[in-house]
Design a protein around this motif. Sequence first.
Motif, PDB file in Angstrom:
ATOM      1  N   THR A  73       0.828  -1.208   0.000  1.00 12.49           N
ATOM      2  CA  THR A  73       0.000   0.000   0.000  1.00 12.49           C
ATOM      3  C   THR A  73       0.861   1.257   0.000  1.00 12.49           C
ATOM      4  O   THR A  73       0.582   2.218  -0.734  1.00 12.49           O
ATOM      5  CB  THR A  73      -0.936  -0.004   1.226  1.00 12.49           C
ATOM      6  N   THR A  74       1.909   1.258   0.815  1.00  9.63           N
ATOM      7  CA  THR A  74       2.803   2.422   0.869  1.00  9.63           C
ATOM      8  C   THR A  74       3.462   2.669  -0.482  1.00  9.63           C
ATOM      9  O   THR A  74       3.507   3.810  -0.974  1.00  9.63           O
ATOM     10  CB  THR A  74       3.875   2.207   1.944  1.00  9.63           C
ATOM     11  N   ALA A  75       3.965   1.604  -1.092  1.00 15.15           N
ATOM     12  CA  ALA A  75       4.638   1.756  -2.389  1.00 15.15           C
ATOM     13  C   ALA A  75       3.674   2.253  -3.459  1.00 15.15           C
ATOM     14  O   ALA A  75       3.995   3.168  -4.236  1.00 15.15           O
ATOM     15  CB  ALA A  75       5.254   0.422  -2.807  1.00 15.15           C
TER      16      ALA A  75
ATOM     17  N   PHE B 280      -5.283  -0.801  -0.316  1.00 15.80           N
ATOM     18  CA  PHE B 280      -4.472  -1.807  -1.005  1.00 15.80           C
ATOM     19  C   PHE B 280      -4.898  -1.930  -2.458  1.00 15.80           C
ATOM     20  O   PHE B 280      -4.059  -2.086  -3.354  1.00 15.80           O
ATOM     21  CB  PHE B 280      -4.585  -3.164  -0.313  1.00 15.80           C
ATOM     22  N   ASN B 281      -6.200  -1.869  -2.707  1.00 19.61           N
ATOM     23  CA  ASN B 281      -6.668  -1.953  -4.090  1.00 19.61           C
ATOM     24  C   ASN B 281      -6.183  -0.771  -4.924  1.00 19.61           C
ATOM     25  O   ASN B 281      -5.815  -0.922  -6.088  1.00 19.61           O
ATOM     26  CB  ASN B 281      -8.197  -2.019  -4.120  1.00 19.61           C
ATOM     27  N   VAL B 282      -6.199   0.419  -4.317  1.00 16.73           N
ATOM     28  CA  VAL B 282      -5.668   1.592  -5.014  1.00 16.73           C
ATOM     29  C   VAL B 282      -4.201   1.369  -5.378  1.00 16.73           C
ATOM     30  O   VAL B 282      -3.773   1.612  -6.517  1.00 16.73           O
ATOM     31  CB  VAL B 282      -5.825   2.857  -4.145  1.00 16.73           C
ATOM     32  N   ALA B 283      -3.431   0.893  -4.398  1.00 16.85           N
ATOM     33  CA  ALA B 283      -2.001   0.657  -4.631  1.00 16.85           C
ATOM     34  C   ALA B 283      -1.773  -0.446  -5.652  1.00 16.85           C
ATOM     35  O   ALA B 283      -0.888  -0.340  -6.523  1.00 16.85           O
ATOM     36  CB  ALA B 283      -1.329   0.301  -3.311  1.00 16.85           C
ATOM     37  N   GLN B 284      -2.561  -1.501  -5.558  1.00 13.66           N
ATOM     38  CA  GLN B 284      -2.437  -2.640  -6.478  1.00 13.66           C
ATOM     39  C   GLN B 284      -2.636  -2.194  -7.926  1.00 13.66           C
ATOM     40  O   GLN B 284      -1.839  -2.526  -8.816  1.00 13.66           O
ATOM     41  CB  GLN B 284      -3.473  -3.687  -6.082  1.00 13.66           C
TER      42      GLN B 284
END
Length: 709
Positions: free
Chosen positions: A45-47, A145-149
């Motif tokens: 998520t951070t990345a 997490f979905n945004v980051a993914q």
Amino acid sequence: MGEPPTGPSRGLPQSAEDVMKEPKDPRDITPRIGSPLWMYLAAATTAGCALLGVSLAGLGWAGFENLLIKPLIWTITCLVILGELRPIVTSTGGSGGESSGAPTSTPFSFALLLYYGLPAAALVQAFATLTAGVARRHSWHRTLFNVAQYTLSLAVAASAIALMYPGGPPSPWVPTGGELPIVAAAATGYFVLNSLLVGSAVALHERASLRRVLRKEIGPQFLVTGALLSLAPLVVVVMDHSLLLVPLFLLPLIAVYASASVSVKREHQANHDELTGLANRKYLIHRVQEALADAQAGTRRVGLMLLDLDRFKEVNDTLGHPTGDRLLQIMAQRLTHSVRPGDLVARLGGDEFAVLLPSVRDGAAAREVAARLRVALAEPVRLDGMSFDLEASIGIALYPDHAPDFEMIMQRADVAMYVAKESRTGVEMYVADKDRNSADRLALFGELRRGVADGEVELYYQPKVGLRDGQVLGVEALARWRHPERGLLLPSDFVAMAERSYLMRTFTEHVVGQALRQAAAWHRAGLRVPVAVNVSGRDLLDTDLLDTVRTGLLEHRLRPQTLQIEISETALAEDSAAARETLSELAAMGVGIVVDDLAGGYVLLERHRLPPLVEVKIDTAVIRRADRSHADQLIIRSIVEIIQALGVRSVAEGVENEPTAEILRIAGCDAAQGWHFAKPMPADLATEWLRGAIGSTPVPAMRDGEIRP
């Protein structure tokens, strides 16, 4: 690929209303801080969010304003939001039977990447993901997490385009036929990274290897996601030509979405309990096999818990099945929210549940899970203005410590559960010293497998006789095991053991086949009587039963009405949609459906949900004291009247004397079965009895000791 499931519950519901408000999807439950899953989600998520920030910073305020004034951006944004809300779902076979899938937003967000580049695509996808997350009440960590993914996957696709396109593509870019390899490379990068990101989360959640997760999911996901990505160049061409034509892509996507949803729903119904939504016995067996196979390849342990609710029968008997069903739903919710990520909760039937621990460190860790489950279940439940306090008895068995395969681990968890119940300790690990009959039972199970194969299991037949005219209305086939050393064993000695193993399918096929062969022999001899065969609730979950019946009837050239299937009221009360569907198909085929052991009245209350019945049998426990208890006679009369009002034949079981038979005649009962008329007989003696009985009225009562079972 779809979204990853996550961790254990953080709180326990105090009432039915609290439970029903809790999220059912385990992916919305925050994983334990510091766990491998938590650390992975935090890092990804951070990345991804950092990359999104860098991408938007590169776009600049002027570029951002320029995007906002474009009608195309808002049109695509709406389509992406709709796609996020309606993914094309496929079954993952995950720990909780969750579904995964490719969102139908994929062709539109990927088309935006091709047309305008990463910043526009990442911005629109992030906004749509956040909007869909709020609309569907997803947890914040799942949504982020979905945004980051998506951001990371789109970034890899953009990098592939930049590497293969000298100087970078123009903006907007409409790929030509010669540039399709660049699009294919970008799509491949998007799919591979997205699969790895989600697959890693699922592997951590299920405590499984990434290789196994990808091997199980990559095929279906490749087909679905590949098809969606292949639409993106067409979307680019259309939206460059006319914005108004872009929404036309929704029509084929809606059709595919609807078809996939129906398929997944059917699979879910086949693998899950309708009442609680938990996995059923069939799915539990599949998952235990998977876990044992994975454990055999490594060095980890697998744990299996069997759990039985104490005093639950009192609730059912006092307040009825509807209240009991609601209580079971609450207990199922509590169990689901109290296990670790990746553990599987299943309902075996009634108030019995199972919990699979696909990976467990040792017995102490398994006990910790069991203790957490007991605490969760022990919280008082307020239902219909009343407070309920239930506790559970839990038995634990581990692989390879206590058992080498599924059948043994199930049996030994069962032994441990009954030790916990008898000793009132709540939780017990399997200990060989406390299993007084384990060696004998296991030896008997192995002998039963051989006995079925060698034809040692045979059928005895007990007639059902009309109480008004004495005519024979049919016979019930009852299994007997002619053991070479132990003598003739009754069903109570071995059927329950078969029901808890894979042997049940073979056992049922053997019994049905033998009953149909005997019915065919009787028909050739002019003795045309229906033959009833008992099946278990587990048999009804096995689609092979329909094939067995259909094949047997065709082989012996028998009318379907020759066969009757008897199912106990208890099995019907488990409320399995798959079981009811099997019974309905048998009834549609022409096979008679008989409800056995009526005592609690479930079939009378739920008649509208059941397939057509030919008869209902009143349990021996109700009949036994009829000749001595006036109250029982009144109960019998009431039951008979209700059964007959439903247009179904009433049959009394366990009739052992003439006074009881006369009471039943006066009560209006249609037929009876019991030693007063005939004991269970082997095929040759049953044939002689039928020759003498058919056509004669009344059927004489059998003299005590004339035929021994």
